[in-house]
Structure formats: C-alpha cells, structure tokens
Design an enzyme around this catalytic site. Structure first.
Site, PDB file in Angstrom:
ATOM      1  N   ASP A 192       3.268  -0.686  -0.904  1.00 28.33           N
ATOM      2  CA  ASP A 192       2.252   0.339  -0.701  1.00 28.33           C
ATOM      3  C   ASP A 192       2.971   1.623  -0.325  1.00 28.33           C
ATOM      4  O   ASP A 192       3.646   1.681   0.704  1.00 28.33           O
ATOM      5  CB  ASP A 192       1.282  -0.091   0.407  1.00 28.33           C
ATOM      6  CG  ASP A 192       0.194   0.952   0.637  1.00 28.33           C
ATOM      7  OD1 ASP A 192      -0.535   1.267  -0.307  1.00 28.33           O
ATOM      8  OD2 ASP A 192       0.107   1.472   1.772  1.00 28.33           O
ATOM      9  N   GLU A 276       1.674   0.374  -6.740  1.00 29.78           N
ATOM     10  CA  GLU A 276       0.414   0.939  -7.191  1.00 29.78           C
ATOM     11  C   GLU A 276       0.719   2.152  -8.054  1.00 29.78           C
ATOM     12  O   GLU A 276       1.606   2.935  -7.722  1.00 29.78           O
ATOM     13  CB  GLU A 276      -0.389   1.369  -5.959  1.00 29.78           C
ATOM     14  CG  GLU A 276      -1.861   1.401  -6.188  1.00 29.78           C
ATOM     15  CD  GLU A 276      -2.610   1.444  -4.859  1.00 29.78           C
ATOM     16  OE1 GLU A 276      -3.829   1.382  -4.893  1.00 29.78           O
ATOM     17  OE2 GLU A 276      -1.958   1.535  -3.801  1.00 29.78           O
ATOM     18  N   ASP A 356      -1.794  -1.043   5.912  1.00 25.49           N
ATOM     19  CA  ASP A 356      -0.812  -0.873   4.831  1.00 25.49           C
ATOM     20  C   ASP A 356      -0.233  -2.201   4.355  1.00 25.49           C
ATOM     21  O   ASP A 356      -0.027  -2.406   3.163  1.00 25.49           O
ATOM     22  CB  ASP A 356       0.304   0.068   5.279  1.00 25.49           C
ATOM     23  CG  ASP A 356      -0.222   1.441   5.668  1.00 25.49           C
ATOM     24  OD1 ASP A 356      -1.208   1.873   5.033  1.00 25.49           O
ATOM     25  OD2 ASP A 356       0.320   2.061   6.593  1.00 25.49           O
TER      26      ASP A 356
END
Ligand SMILES: [Zn+2]
Length: 411
Positions: A192, A276, A356
């Site tokens: 992340d 991501e 997170d």
C-alpha cells in the site's frame, strides 16, 4: 531486458560547441518534420510517411543553401530526431484510437532551444565507440571524457547525449542485459503506497516517507528568491537558474537512490509483488500535489516492475477501483469509506485493523486472485535507468572506480 546506464560526461569547450550544433540541427529537423506534417494535414493531403520525411528533410534539404549546414553533423542523429517525431505521432494516434491505454497523449509539439533538456541519440549505425582509453567517440564531435561510475555490462546499442537544466552532460547507454533469476522464495507481498508511510507491506512492515523535497525546501526557497531578484537576461540570472536546477537535480538523485534500495529489497525477499494502480495524475491536481510529487510512486512502481522481470519475480498492479482500505481483510465485509485520519478501525466481525496494513493485505489478496487469469505484466524497455553500483563488465571500463556521488538523471 533493455536498461539504461547513465554516466556523466565532460565535453571540452570545443566539444560543447560541436554538441550544441547537433542539438540545434536535430531540433530543426524535428520541427521541420512537424511543420511539414501539420501543413499536409491542413491542406487535406495524406499523412507524410516516415521514409518520405527523411528523404525530404535530411537528404534533399542538405543540398539547399538554407539547410546545407545539416551536413556538418552526423546524419544518424538527424534520423533519430525524426524517429522521435514518428514515435510521438504513433503514441498520439494509438492514444486516440484507444490502442494505447492510460492518459491521453497530446500531439507532438515544437522543440525549442530554450527547452531545459536537450538530447540527441546515436545508434550503432553512427559508429559511436567506447575507446580503450575510456573515452566515448562520437561522430563529428570528438572523444568525450566519461566518468565511468560503474562498468557497462555489455556493448550498448545506442547512446543518448543529454544536457540538463543544470548544464550537466550525460551519456545514457541502452544495454541489453541478460535476466538474472534469483533463487525462488515463498513469500508474496501486497504494497500500500501512501503519504504518511511511503510503503506499508502486507506482512506489517512500514517504511516512512522520506520527503526529500520538503527537507530541501528551505534551500530551494532561498535559491528561488535569489533568482527572482536577478535582472532578466543578465548573466547572474543565468547562473541562478543553474543553481536552482542543480538543487532540484540533487533532490531527484537522492530520491532515486533511496527508491532503488527499497525496491531491490522487496524484490529480493518476495516471489510475487502486488501494488495498487494509483491514479497519480488525478492526485497530483489536489491539495496533496506537492507530497504526491515528492513521493514518486510512479517511478518506484516502474522500478519494481523491471526488477521483477529481471530477477524472475512476478509483478502485478491491481485495479485502482478495488476499495482496499474499506474492506475487512478477515471477513471481506465492505465497511464504507474511511477518512484519511482514521488510522485504525474495528470491523463488526471483531477484527481491529491498522488501516494501511489491512489495505496491503487486500492488495495482496486481489493481486493473487487476478494473477490466476493474468497475461503477465508488460515491460516497457529502458524507461527506468538501471540501478547504480550494479556489477558488470566492459573491457573499456573495467578499471573505473565504482564511486558515484552525484547526478545521474532520470530520463
Ligand atoms: Zn470483518
């Protein structure tokens, strides 16, 4: 895989003049080509093909008095300028037709002598050569002194000479390197990327964001103020411009080194890496723009991608619309949006989540699911400069030291 290897070069004053001539000629040919195609388009004529362009703007133009000086520089550098123009058109057309994914690409623009970055490319056809004495021989320019901060791993297929805003010269070699698969490991990881922490891994590891730009802010502000007090067009102003550019280059260099270290460690420790697919362009227009820019997520993901390919690891970006920070990684419930200040939350199933780490676990899960029907990540060659201090051998550069304290630009 193709990688870029960058070195600082130190042209003599005479060679700087010769290089300036090549920069200028390449720019003129590029602009002539763009003008010709624009005119053809406005006149309703068909697109001028690449071969026709090269014939009219290089071969025939050299015979006219207005463009006779094109003959003073290497023809390969001129052909490469047209190749750049063709690539720019191709990207634009592919973007229009939807063949090229991602952000819309604008049509090519005219180059200017005031552009902060000047570049010319020589391919093997131009017979550029790394000499036994370590100098780089360029046709009609001369033998340039190179600081070999590390050795080239193989013979380069092309070299681009760049002059940056800070007035520094670099040689950027494209080298085809063999993949070097690392021994397989079991671990897989989801990452992340964020602003408070640069990276949070699904195994719970957190890496603080170093904020290189913010740290240099005071120095940059002072240099910028110095610059604004200088009179337009004055020599002192030119000097101040270079100082600002140099300070920015230093920030970029430090950031890149740091990102190389982190990405190498992650690739070494994991067999598969999932991140991501962030909409950096979108975030860059928000209030967080400066921090987003300073983080440099895009260059970091690009490093992960090429290192994964090179070292035999899997790499995948997951869909940016997956609500990774809203979904409970234990029970899969989507618990609604969480403002950025919510660092931990409790799911009705009873699990307490670090925001997170939970997101990173979801990224890993989504990445695993996607990789079952994946077709493999596409690697754009040579978009990222290779890591410094990488081992390698090249006959002409073997004796050179591995020390490399300053500036290698990202291209
Ligand atoms: Zn839950």
């Amino acid at each position: 895989m193709q990688l870029r290897y960058n070195y600082r070069v130190y042209p003599t004053p005479g060679q700087q003049v010769a290089l300036a001539r090549v920069f200028g000629c390449a720019r003129v040919v590029f602009n002539d080509g763009l003008r010709l195609r624009q005119a053809a388009r406005e006149a309703g004529l068909p697109y001028v093909c690449d071969a026709e362009l090269s014939k009219r703007l290089i071969t025939e133009a050299k015979r006219t008095p207005e463009r006779a000086w094109l003959g003073e520089v290497s023809a390969v550098a001129l052909q490469q300028a047209l190749a750049d123009l063709n690539a720019a058109y191709r990207n634009f057309f592919n973007s229009l037709s939807g063949k090229r994914k991602g952000r819309k690409v604008a049509p090519p623009r005219f180059r200017s002598r005031k552009d902060s970055r000047q570049a010319i490319r020589f391919t093997a056809n131009a017979r550029f050569k790394v000499l036994d004495n370590g100098r780089l021989r360029l046709p009609k320019v001369g033998d340039l002194a190179v600081r070999w901060s590390r050795a080239l791993p193989a013979d380069p297929s092309s070299v681009t000479i760049v002059k940056d805003a800070a007035g520094r010269y670099f040689a950027s070699f494209v080298v085809t390197t063999a993949d070097e698969p690392l021994p397989p490991v079991d671990a897989q990881v989801g990452i992340d990327l964020g602003l408070t922490h640069f990276a949070v891994l699904s195994d719970g590891k957190k890496t603080a964001a170093p904020k290189f730009l913010r740290r240099a802010a005071r120095k940059l502000r002072r240099l910028q103020q110095d610059l604004s007090r200088k009179q337009r067009g004055s020599n002192n102003r030119k000097k101040a411009v270079v100082k600002v550019a140099r300070a920015h280059a230093q920030v970029a260099d430090t950031r890149r080194d740091w990102q190389h270290k982190l990405s190498t460690a992650i690739i070494r420790d994991n067999q598969a890496v999932h991140v991501e697919d962030l909409c950096v362009a979108g975030l860059g227009r928000t209030r967080l723009a400066k921090s987003v820019h300073d983080a440099g997520w895009a260059s970091f993901t690009a490093m992960l991608q090429y290192k994964a390919a090179r070292y035999g690891r899997a790499f995948a970006k997951i869909d940016r619309f997956t609500p990774t920070s809203q979904t409970c990684s234990t029970c899969g419930r989507i618990d609604g949006p969480k403002p950025l200040n919510v660092r931990t939350w409790t799911c009705p199933c009873g699990t307490v989540h670090d925001r997170d780490v939970n997101a990173a676990i979801n990224i890993l899960a989504a990445g695993r699911a996607e990789s079952l029907n994946a077709c493999g990540a596409q690697i754009r060659p040579a978009s990222v400069p290779a890591q410094r201090r990488e081992a390698g051998i090249h006959p002409g550069a073997a004796r050179c030291s591995a020390r490399s304290a300053e500036g290698i630009p990202a291209l």
